[in-house]
Design a protein around this motif. Structure first.
Motif, short mmCIF file in Angstrom:
data_model
loop_
_atom_site.label_atom_id
_atom_site.label_comp_id
_atom_site.label_asym_id
_atom_site.label_seq_id
_atom_site.Cartn_x
_atom_site.Cartn_y
_atom_site.Cartn_z
N ASP A 6 -15.03 -18.75 6.92
CA ASP A 6 -14.03 -18.11 6.05
C ASP A 6 -12.94 -19.13 5.73
O ASP A 6 -13.02 -20.29 6.16
N SER A 7 -11.92 -18.72 5.00
CA SER A 7 -10.98 -19.76 4.53
C SER A 7 -10.18 -20.39 5.66
O SER A 7 -9.93 -21.59 5.63
N GLU A 9 -9.00 -7.50 0.53
CA GLU A 9 -8.73 -7.65 -0.91
C GLU A 9 -9.20 -6.41 -1.68
O GLU A 9 -8.91 -6.28 -2.88
N HIS A 55 -13.36 -5.91 3.01
CA HIS A 55 -12.39 -7.02 2.98
C HIS A 55 -11.03 -6.47 2.56
O HIS A 55 -10.96 -5.58 1.69
N THR A 58 -13.97 -12.51 5.95
CA THR A 58 -15.44 -12.62 5.89
C THR A 58 -16.03 -13.00 7.26
O THR A 58 -17.02 -12.42 7.69
N ASN A 105 -4.97 -18.18 -1.09
CA ASN A 105 -5.54 -18.13 -2.45
C ASN A 105 -4.42 -18.35 -3.47
O ASN A 105 -4.07 -17.47 -4.26
N SER A 157 -6.74 -13.90 4.96
CA SER A 157 -7.00 -12.48 5.23
C SER A 157 -7.25 -12.26 6.73
O SER A 157 -7.15 -11.15 7.22
N HIS A 214 -18.20 -22.03 2.02
CA HIS A 214 -17.63 -20.70 2.27
C HIS A 214 -18.76 -19.67 2.40
O HIS A 214 -19.85 -19.85 1.87
N TYR A 242 -19.33 -17.12 0.86
CA TYR A 242 -19.81 -16.55 -0.41
C TYR A 242 -20.74 -17.50 -1.17
O TYR A 242 -21.19 -17.17 -2.27
#
Ligand code: 13P
Ligand code: SF4
Length: 303
Positions: free
Chosen positions: A38-39, A200, A198, A215, A113, A128, A22, A24
Protein backbone atom coordinates in the motif's frame (compact mmCIF):
# COMPACT_ATOMS: atom_id res chain seq x y z
CA UNK A 1 9.57 -12.33 -29.91
CA UNK A 2 11.03 -10.58 -26.89
CA UNK A 3 10.48 -12.37 -23.58
CA UNK A 4 9.59 -9.25 -21.62
CA UNK A 5 9.71 -10.93 -18.21
CA UNK A 6 13.21 -12.31 -18.83
CA UNK A 7 14.39 -8.97 -20.29
CA UNK A 8 13.04 -7.03 -17.31
CA UNK A 9 14.76 -9.41 -14.88
CA UNK A 10 18.03 -9.03 -16.81
CA UNK A 11 17.85 -5.23 -16.93
CA UNK A 12 16.92 -5.14 -13.26
CA UNK A 13 20.12 -7.01 -12.35
CA UNK A 14 22.33 -5.01 -14.74
CA UNK A 15 21.03 -1.66 -13.52
CA UNK A 16 20.75 -2.63 -9.84
CA UNK A 17 17.11 -1.67 -9.84
CA UNK A 18 14.34 -2.53 -7.42
CA UNK A 19 10.73 -2.68 -8.63
CA UNK A 20 8.01 -1.48 -6.26
CA UNK A 21 4.36 -2.00 -7.20
CA UNK A 22 1.11 -0.83 -5.66
CA UNK A 23 -1.64 -3.33 -4.80
CA UNK A 24 -3.74 -1.98 -7.73
CA UNK A 25 -1.17 -2.78 -10.42
CA UNK A 26 -1.88 -5.31 -13.18
CA UNK A 27 -1.26 -8.96 -12.11
CA UNK A 28 1.84 -9.34 -14.30
CA UNK A 29 3.37 -6.19 -12.77
CA UNK A 30 2.65 -7.38 -9.22
CA UNK A 31 4.21 -10.75 -10.08
CA UNK A 32 7.46 -9.28 -11.40
CA UNK A 33 7.83 -6.68 -8.63
CA UNK A 34 10.27 -7.10 -5.74
CA UNK A 35 7.71 -5.69 -3.37
CA UNK A 36 3.94 -5.09 -3.56
CA UNK A 37 2.21 -2.90 -0.99
CA UNK A 38 0.00 0.00 0.00
CA UNK A 39 1.15 3.60 -0.14
CA UNK A 40 2.76 3.74 3.31
CA UNK A 41 4.60 0.44 2.86
CA UNK A 42 5.93 1.49 -0.55
CA UNK A 43 7.07 4.88 0.78
CA UNK A 44 8.84 3.19 3.68
CA UNK A 45 10.48 0.66 1.35
CA UNK A 46 11.66 3.45 -0.95
CA UNK A 47 12.97 5.49 1.99
CA UNK A 48 14.92 2.54 3.43
CA UNK A 49 16.32 1.26 0.14
CA UNK A 50 20.12 1.18 0.32
CA UNK A 51 21.45 -1.42 -2.14
CA UNK A 52 19.61 -0.49 -5.33
CA UNK A 53 20.73 2.39 -7.54
CA UNK A 54 17.34 2.77 -9.14
CA UNK A 55 13.76 2.50 -7.84
CA UNK A 56 11.16 1.75 -10.51
CA UNK A 57 7.83 2.78 -9.05
CA UNK A 58 4.87 1.00 -10.65
CA UNK A 59 2.03 3.15 -9.35
CA UNK A 60 0.90 6.76 -9.83
CA UNK A 61 2.72 10.09 -9.76
CA UNK A 62 2.38 11.12 -6.12
CA UNK A 63 3.71 7.77 -4.87
CA UNK A 64 6.82 8.01 -7.06
CA UNK A 65 7.28 11.65 -5.98
CA UNK A 66 7.23 10.59 -2.33
CA UNK A 67 9.94 8.01 -3.08
CA UNK A 68 12.09 10.68 -4.77
CA UNK A 69 11.56 13.01 -1.80
CA UNK A 70 12.36 10.36 0.81
CA UNK A 71 15.41 8.89 -0.94
CA UNK A 72 16.89 11.73 -3.01
CA UNK A 73 20.17 9.97 -3.88
CA UNK A 74 18.39 7.24 -5.87
CA UNK A 75 17.09 7.44 -9.42
CA UNK A 76 13.30 7.09 -9.14
CA UNK A 77 11.52 6.08 -12.34
CA UNK A 78 7.81 6.20 -13.13
CA UNK A 79 7.29 3.91 -16.15
CA UNK A 80 4.31 5.92 -17.44
CA UNK A 81 4.45 9.68 -17.26
CA UNK A 82 0.66 9.96 -17.55
CA UNK A 83 -0.01 7.73 -14.52
CA UNK A 84 -1.61 10.43 -12.41
CA UNK A 85 -3.98 10.28 -9.48
CA UNK A 86 -6.85 12.69 -10.22
CA UNK A 87 -7.53 13.12 -6.51
CA UNK A 88 -3.98 14.39 -5.98
CA UNK A 89 -4.74 17.23 -8.38
CA UNK A 90 -7.86 18.36 -6.56
CA UNK A 91 -5.98 20.33 -3.93
CA UNK A 92 -4.02 23.41 -4.97
CA UNK A 93 -1.42 25.24 -2.91
CA UNK A 94 -3.55 28.42 -3.19
CA UNK A 95 -6.46 26.65 -1.53
CA UNK A 96 -4.21 25.42 1.32
CA UNK A 97 -2.78 28.91 1.87
CA UNK A 98 -6.26 30.46 1.93
CA UNK A 99 -7.45 27.89 4.48
CA UNK A 100 -4.35 28.43 6.64
CA UNK A 101 -5.03 32.17 6.68
CA UNK A 102 -8.62 31.51 7.79
CA UNK A 103 -7.68 28.90 10.43
CA UNK A 104 -4.18 29.88 11.58
CA UNK A 105 -4.22 27.53 14.58
CA UNK A 106 -5.36 24.44 12.72
CA UNK A 107 -2.56 22.11 11.56
CA UNK A 108 -2.67 20.95 7.94
CA UNK A 109 -2.83 17.17 7.58
CA UNK A 110 -2.51 15.99 4.00
CA UNK A 111 -3.33 12.61 2.57
CA UNK A 112 -0.29 11.37 0.63
CA UNK A 113 -2.51 11.49 -2.48
CA UNK A 114 -1.33 15.06 -3.09
CA UNK A 115 1.39 16.62 -5.22
CA UNK A 116 4.75 17.54 -3.67
CA UNK A 117 3.96 21.28 -3.74
CA UNK A 118 0.86 20.69 -1.62
CA UNK A 119 2.78 18.47 0.83
CA UNK A 120 5.30 21.29 1.20
CA UNK A 121 2.46 23.45 2.59
CA UNK A 122 1.42 20.84 5.15
CA UNK A 123 2.42 20.05 8.72
CA UNK A 124 2.14 16.29 8.46
CA UNK A 125 1.11 13.66 5.93
CA UNK A 126 -0.96 10.52 6.37
CA UNK A 127 -2.16 7.56 4.36
CA UNK A 128 -5.39 5.61 4.61
CA UNK A 129 -3.52 3.20 6.91
CA UNK A 130 -2.64 5.79 9.57
CA UNK A 131 -4.92 8.86 9.09
CA UNK A 132 -6.69 8.22 12.41
CA UNK A 133 -3.44 7.76 14.37
CA UNK A 134 -1.84 10.82 12.74
CA UNK A 135 -4.79 13.06 13.65
CA UNK A 136 -4.99 11.61 17.16
CA UNK A 137 -1.27 12.37 17.63
CA UNK A 138 -1.90 16.11 17.18
CA UNK A 139 -2.82 18.30 20.15
CA UNK A 140 -5.20 20.43 18.07
CA UNK A 141 -8.93 19.66 18.20
CA UNK A 142 -9.51 21.24 14.78
CA UNK A 143 -7.46 20.24 11.74
CA UNK A 144 -7.45 21.08 8.06
CA UNK A 145 -7.47 17.90 5.99
CA UNK A 146 -7.34 17.17 2.28
CA UNK A 147 -8.01 16.20 -0.39
CA UNK A 148 -10.26 13.19 0.28
CA UNK A 149 -13.59 14.20 1.79
CA UNK A 150 -14.55 10.60 2.60
CA UNK A 151 -11.32 9.91 4.45
CA UNK A 152 -11.79 13.23 6.29
CA UNK A 153 -15.26 12.14 7.43
CA UNK A 154 -14.03 8.70 8.46
CA UNK A 155 -11.17 10.23 10.47
CA UNK A 156 -13.58 12.70 12.12
CA UNK A 157 -15.83 9.80 13.19
CA UNK A 158 -12.87 7.87 14.61
CA UNK A 159 -11.09 10.74 16.36
CA UNK A 160 -14.03 12.92 17.45
CA UNK A 161 -12.05 15.97 16.22
CA UNK A 162 -13.33 18.76 13.96
CA UNK A 163 -11.97 18.19 10.49
CA UNK A 164 -12.23 20.93 7.88
CA UNK A 165 -12.06 19.33 4.42
CA UNK A 166 -9.83 20.87 1.77
CA UNK A 167 -11.33 21.26 -0.80
CA UNK A 168 -14.96 20.72 0.27
CA UNK A 169 -15.49 18.08 -2.42
CA UNK A 170 -12.25 16.04 -2.91
CA UNK A 171 -12.80 12.44 -3.98
CA UNK A 172 -11.45 9.38 -5.77
CA UNK A 173 -13.36 8.78 -9.04
CA UNK A 174 -12.80 5.02 -8.75
CA UNK A 175 -14.00 4.60 -5.16
CA UNK A 176 -16.99 6.85 -5.87
CA UNK A 177 -18.38 4.03 -8.04
CA UNK A 178 -19.08 1.68 -5.14
CA UNK A 179 -22.69 1.57 -3.97
CA UNK A 180 -24.29 -0.22 -1.01
CA UNK A 181 -27.06 -1.54 -3.32
CA UNK A 182 -24.48 -3.69 -5.15
CA UNK A 183 -23.17 -5.00 -1.83
CA UNK A 184 -26.74 -5.90 -0.82
CA UNK A 185 -27.18 -8.01 -3.98
CA UNK A 186 -23.82 -9.73 -3.43
CA UNK A 187 -24.67 -10.41 0.20
CA UNK A 188 -27.86 -12.20 -0.93
CA UNK A 189 -25.73 -14.43 -3.15
CA UNK A 190 -22.98 -14.92 -0.52
CA UNK A 191 -24.62 -14.47 2.89
CA UNK A 192 -21.54 -15.40 4.90
CA UNK A 193 -19.19 -13.06 2.99
CA UNK A 194 -17.33 -10.39 4.94
CA UNK A 195 -17.38 -6.86 3.46
CA UNK A 196 -14.05 -4.99 3.29
CA UNK A 197 -14.10 -1.34 2.27
CA UNK A 198 -11.43 1.31 1.62
CA UNK A 199 -11.94 4.60 3.52
CA UNK A 200 -12.01 6.47 0.19
CA UNK A 201 -15.50 4.95 -0.29
CA UNK A 202 -18.63 6.88 0.69
CA UNK A 203 -20.11 6.99 4.20
CA UNK A 204 -22.94 4.73 2.92
CA UNK A 205 -20.36 2.12 1.94
CA UNK A 206 -18.64 2.41 5.33
CA UNK A 207 -22.00 1.60 6.96
CA UNK A 208 -22.22 -1.77 5.19
CA UNK A 209 -18.58 -2.67 5.88
CA UNK A 210 -17.34 -5.26 8.36
CA UNK A 211 -13.79 -3.97 7.94
CA UNK A 212 -12.45 -0.56 6.82
CA UNK A 213 -8.79 -0.15 5.99
CA UNK A 214 -5.98 0.55 3.54
CA UNK A 215 -5.28 -1.93 0.75
CA UNK A 216 -2.55 -3.80 2.67
CA UNK A 217 -4.63 -3.79 5.84
CA UNK A 218 -7.36 -5.54 3.82
CA UNK A 219 -4.81 -8.15 2.68
CA UNK A 220 -3.76 -8.75 6.29
CA UNK A 221 -7.36 -8.90 7.48
CA UNK A 222 -8.34 -11.43 4.77
CA UNK A 223 -5.36 -13.64 5.65
CA UNK A 224 -6.08 -13.64 9.38
CA UNK A 225 -9.88 -13.87 9.16
CA UNK A 226 -11.72 -17.17 9.64
CA UNK A 227 -14.16 -16.09 6.91
CA UNK A 228 -14.01 -17.92 3.59
CA UNK A 229 -15.70 -15.32 1.37
CA UNK A 230 -15.06 -11.59 1.00
CA UNK A 231 -16.74 -8.73 -0.84
CA UNK A 232 -14.06 -6.18 -1.69
CA UNK A 233 -14.76 -2.44 -1.85
CA UNK A 234 -11.60 -1.14 -3.46
CA UNK A 235 -9.87 -1.09 -6.85
CA UNK A 236 -10.04 -4.49 -8.56
CA UNK A 237 -6.23 -4.95 -8.87
CA UNK A 238 -6.10 -6.01 -5.23
CA UNK A 239 -8.06 -9.19 -6.05
CA UNK A 240 -4.96 -10.67 -7.68
CA UNK A 241 -2.95 -10.38 -4.47
CA UNK A 242 -5.86 -11.50 -2.28
CA UNK A 243 -6.42 -14.63 -4.39
CA UNK A 244 -2.71 -15.41 -4.66
CA UNK A 245 -2.20 -15.18 -0.90
CA UNK A 246 -5.43 -17.01 -0.01
CA UNK A 247 -6.07 -19.64 -2.72
CA UNK A 248 -8.65 -21.44 -0.57
CA UNK A 249 -10.77 -18.30 -0.01
CA UNK A 250 -13.17 -16.53 -2.38
CA UNK A 251 -13.06 -12.82 -3.24
CA UNK A 252 -15.73 -10.83 -5.09
CA UNK A 253 -15.38 -7.23 -6.19
CA UNK A 254 -18.15 -5.01 -4.82
CA UNK A 255 -18.35 -3.41 -8.29
CA UNK A 256 -16.86 -4.80 -11.52
CA UNK A 257 -16.20 -1.35 -12.96
CA UNK A 258 -14.00 -0.16 -10.09
CA UNK A 259 -10.82 0.23 -12.10
CA UNK A 260 -8.27 3.00 -11.61
CA UNK A 261 -7.26 3.74 -15.23
CA UNK A 262 -4.12 5.51 -14.07
CA UNK A 263 -2.84 2.52 -12.14
CA UNK A 264 -3.44 0.32 -15.18
CA UNK A 265 -1.27 2.44 -17.49
CA UNK A 266 1.81 0.54 -16.36
CA UNK A 267 2.27 -2.50 -18.56
CA UNK A 268 5.17 -4.97 -18.92
CA UNK A 269 6.17 -3.20 -22.16
CA UNK A 270 6.31 0.18 -20.44
CA UNK A 271 8.21 -1.27 -17.49
CA UNK A 272 10.74 -2.77 -19.90
CA UNK A 273 11.23 0.53 -21.76
CA UNK A 274 11.44 2.36 -18.45
CA UNK A 275 14.31 0.18 -17.25
CA UNK A 276 16.06 0.16 -20.63
CA UNK A 277 15.89 3.90 -21.26
CA UNK A 278 15.85 4.95 -17.59
CA UNK A 279 12.67 6.93 -17.88
CA UNK A 280 10.71 8.76 -16.65
CA UNK A 281 12.97 10.23 -14.04
CA UNK A 282 10.98 11.74 -11.18
CA UNK A 283 12.51 14.97 -9.93
CA UNK A 284 11.20 17.23 -7.20
CA UNK A 285 12.91 20.63 -6.79
CA UNK A 286 14.88 20.54 -3.53
CA UNK A 287 13.18 23.65 -2.11
CA UNK A 288 9.82 21.85 -2.37
CA UNK A 289 11.22 18.42 -1.46
CA UNK A 290 12.83 19.67 1.77
CA UNK A 291 9.49 20.92 3.12
CA UNK A 292 7.49 17.93 1.86
CA UNK A 293 10.09 15.57 3.38
CA UNK A 294 9.50 17.05 6.82
CA UNK A 295 5.75 16.38 6.56
CA UNK A 296 6.36 12.82 5.37
CA UNK A 297 8.99 12.13 8.05
CA UNK A 298 6.64 13.41 10.76
CA UNK A 299 4.12 10.84 9.57
CA UNK A 300 6.69 8.05 10.01
CA UNK A 301 7.28 9.17 13.59
CA UNK A 302 3.64 8.45 14.47
CA UNK A 303 3.11 4.86 15.57
P1 13P B 1 -3.59 2.57 -0.03
O1 13P B 1 -2.59 3.38 0.69
O2 13P B 1 -4.65 2.01 0.85
O3 13P B 1 -2.93 1.51 -0.84
O4 13P B 1 -4.40 3.52 -1.01
C1 13P B 1 -3.85 4.25 -2.03
C2 13P B 1 -4.86 4.71 -2.97
O5 13P B 1 -4.57 5.43 -3.90
C3 13P B 1 -6.22 4.27 -2.78
O6 13P B 1 -6.99 4.64 -3.85
FE1 SF4 C 1 -6.01 8.02 -7.06
FE2 SF4 C 1 -8.33 6.75 -6.75
FE3 SF4 C 1 -6.52 5.77 -8.42
FE4 SF4 C 1 -6.13 5.67 -5.77
S1 SF4 C 1 -7.72 4.61 -6.95
S2 SF4 C 1 -4.63 6.27 -7.32
S3 SF4 C 1 -7.05 7.63 -5.15
S4 SF4 C 1 -7.61 7.72 -8.62
Amino acid sequence: MLDLTAEIQKLKREKKAVILAHNYQRPEIQDIADYVGDSIELSRKAMQEKEAEMIVFCAVDFMAQSAAILNPTKKVLLPTLGARCPMAQMLTTDEIRRAKAQHPKAPVVLYVNTLAEAKAESDICCTSANAVEVIKSLKAETVLFGPDRNLAEYAAEKTGKTIIPLPQWGFCPTHLLFQPEDVKVLKQQHPSAVVMVHPECSGEMRKVADFIGSTSKMCRYAKESMAQEFIVGTEEGILHRLRKENPEKKFFTAYEGAVCPNMKLTTLERLYVSLKEEKHLVKVPEAVAAKARKALERMFQVN
